[in-house]
Design an enzyme around this catalytic site. Structure first.
Site, PDB file in Angstrom:
ATOM      1  N   HIS A 197     -75.117 -24.103  33.272  1.00 20.78           N
ATOM      2  CA  HIS A 197     -76.337 -24.324  34.052  1.00 20.78           C
ATOM      3  C   HIS A 197     -76.094 -25.499  35.002  1.00 20.78           C
ATOM      4  CE1 HIS A 197     -78.573 -22.296  30.527  1.00 20.78           C
ATOM      5  NE2 HIS A 197     -78.383 -21.429  31.502  1.00 20.78           N
ATOM      6  N   GLU A 200     -77.310 -29.422  34.824  1.00 26.36           N
ATOM      7  CA  GLU A 200     -77.015 -30.206  33.621  1.00 26.36           C
ATOM      8  C   GLU A 200     -75.714 -30.990  33.819  1.00 26.36           C
ATOM      9  OE1 GLU A 200     -77.173 -27.146  30.612  1.00 26.36           O
ATOM     10  OE2 GLU A 200     -79.221 -26.607  31.171  1.00 26.36           O
ATOM     11  N   ARG A 255     -80.405 -24.017  38.556  1.00 26.14           N
ATOM     12  CA  ARG A 255     -79.901 -23.688  37.212  1.00 26.14           C
ATOM     13  C   ARG A 255     -78.901 -22.528  37.226  1.00 26.14           C
ATOM     14  NH1 ARG A 255     -81.880 -23.188  31.565  1.00 26.14           N
ATOM     15  NH2 ARG A 255     -81.716 -21.023  30.870  1.00 26.14           N
ATOM     16  N   HIS A 325     -74.384 -28.226  27.098  1.00 23.67           N
ATOM     17  CA  HIS A 325     -75.615 -28.095  27.879  1.00 23.67           C
ATOM     18  C   HIS A 325     -76.404 -29.405  27.804  1.00 23.67           C
ATOM     19  CE1 HIS A 325     -75.448 -23.556  28.041  1.00 23.67           C
ATOM     20  NE2 HIS A 325     -74.649 -23.789  27.008  1.00 23.67           N
ATOM     21  N   GLU A 399     -76.552 -29.409  22.983  1.00 21.87           N
ATOM     22  CA  GLU A 399     -77.557 -29.844  23.948  1.00 21.87           C
ATOM     23  C   GLU A 399     -77.483 -31.371  23.941  1.00 21.87           C
ATOM     24  OE1 GLU A 399     -79.562 -28.201  25.967  1.00 21.87           O
ATOM     25  OE2 GLU A 399     -79.355 -26.141  25.257  1.00 21.87           O
TER      26      GLU A 399
END
Length: 438
Positions: A197, A200, A255, A325, A399
């Site tokens: 993405h 990020e 994104r 991410h 994440e």
């Protein structure tokens, strides 16, 4: 009678000219991204009931908003932390609506443009990144990252081999670094990708940090030496090269990929909903304008197709798949697309538990961990699920920081601590691989 002009007199005579020059040549402030985020806000809401959640879903559907978390309005439910980027004109409608509906909210960022300007500085002053020696504590453009990869390929040829797995939609090469000691023809391997993405940015920063740490500590760190001697690491610092480039030049919060749609004017596909595993089921969208658009068919995106092809050919060799991410501070493992326990749950759970504890040991940052479907939300067509279903026994999605205070605008001052703690987690997972788990 002509009097001699003294140095003081000459300076006095030139003063009006200097003042005129300064008035004429005052530099005009050049805003990043053409000042497109001026007055935009980021607000946080936590709906207290399903009624509030439905009201939010309805208003977000009508207004032009950019959902930061969760990734889709269909994931908004009672108790779900919801961060939304609201353009200035939409906030004039949304905020009175929330007040009237008695829905509590917090303004996290009151002017998005100001935060971007403060963090990035003027683009013309980016020469600080061109000083001798690569700076791993700043964000780098795609061109800078690819130049860095070229240099490493030349200067560390004993441990690094650079190659391309294909080309992006816009024709950019999809570069990968193969890291490891060429001690024997066949070695097990770990795949690491960052930047699926585009917005990020901390992801690609970590991939670069991992390579730096591996090369700089190969001689001094026994764990790193063992990792590179016994395994190969395939590192893809920027998966979504077109989207990442676009997030530097046009839209900081882009994104998706940048592919074109023949029927709609919207660009791009969510590269983490485009994999051939429960494709376009729950948690993905069929609509090309949505951030979670799954694409016209599985592997429609050349980036996804190229990586899937590479991994398929090496699925017996690759024992771990790690994808990076942001943001949420979580370590996730399969499944994403359903609530079910994976066959090797105990081994994967043990690896995750030890990894988050290792990560926490650096700065006390606590990550949640568990199956993606129950820890985050249900989503189909993800790279992690695809890797696992393709036979790669350890598949994880990180994440990274933070939990919303900065969101996608994690300051450069936090790159080092974020990458330092994440490095501990990755080393831990890798060492787990080298042991037998029953």
């Amino acid at each position: 009678m002509n009097l001699p002009v003294t140095p003081t007199g000459r300076r006095a005579a030139l003063l009006p000219l200097c003042l005129l020059f300064l008035k004429t040549w005052v530099p005009v402030h050049s805003y990043l991204y053409n000042n497109r985020y001026a007055g935009d806000k980021v607000i946080r809401l936590v709906p207290e009931s399903e009624r509030e959640a439905q009201a939010l879903t309805a208003i977000f559907h009508q207004l032009t908003v950019d959902l930061w978390q969760p990734s889709s309005i269909f994931h908004i439910s009672a108790g779900t932390v919801t961060d939304v980027h609201v353009p200035g004109n939409s906030s004039q409608i949304l905020l009175p609506y929330l007040q009237q509906a008695n829905i509590k909210y917090t303004i996290i960022i009151s002017d998005l443009q100001k935060v971007i300007e403060k963090q990035s500085g003027l683009r013309s002053f980016r020469n600080r990144r061109s000083v001798p020696g690569y700076n791993y504590e700043v964000y780098h453009s795609l061109e800078e990252i690819q130049s860095w990869m070229y240099r490493l390929n030349k200067t560390h040829s004993d441990l690094v081999h650079m190659f391309s797995v294909g080309k992006s939609y816009e024709g950019r090469p999809l570069f990968v670094l193969k890291l490891g000691k060429r001690s024997r023809p066949y070695k097990r391997a770990v795949w690491i990708d960052c930047g699926i993405h585009a917005r990020e940015w901390i992801g690609p920063a970590f991939c670069q940090w991992f390579v730096k740490e591996a090369l700089q500590t190969y001689q001094s760190d026994p764990a790193i030496r063992r990792m590179l001697n016994q395994l190969y690491f395939y590192i893809m610092p920027v998966f979504n090269v077109d989207g990442y480039h676009f997030s530097w030049t046009n839209d900081r919060f882009w994104r998706k990929t940048r592919s074109k749609n023949s029927q709609f004017r919207c660009h791009g596909v969510d590269a983490n909903r485009n994999w051939k595993v429960k494709w376009c089921d729950e948690g993905a969208s069929f609509h090309p304008c949505d951030d979670t658009y799954c694409g016209p068919f599985p592997e429609s995106e050349p980036e996804v197709k190229a990586v899937a092809h590479f991994l398929r050919k090496r699925r017996k060799q690759i024992k771990a798949y790690l994808s990076f991410h942001a943001y949420a501070q979580m370590l996730l493992y399969p499944y994403s697309y359903k609530y079910a326990t994976i066959p090797n749950f105990s081994c994967v759970e043990s690896a995750a538990y030890n990894a988050v504890n290792a990560l926490q040991s650096a700065y006390g940052i606590r990550y949640r961990y568990g199956p993606a479907s129950s820890t985050l939300y249900v989503s189909s067509g993800s790279s992690m699920d695809w890797a696992y279903k393709s036979g790669i026994p350890y598949a994880f999605a990180f994440e990274l920081r933070d939990t919303g205070h900065f969101g996608f605008l994690l300051p450069e001052t936090l790159i080092k601590p974020t990458c330092t703690e994440t490095m501990l987690a990755v080393k831990n997972i890798t060492m787990h691989l080298l042991k037998k788990c029953h």
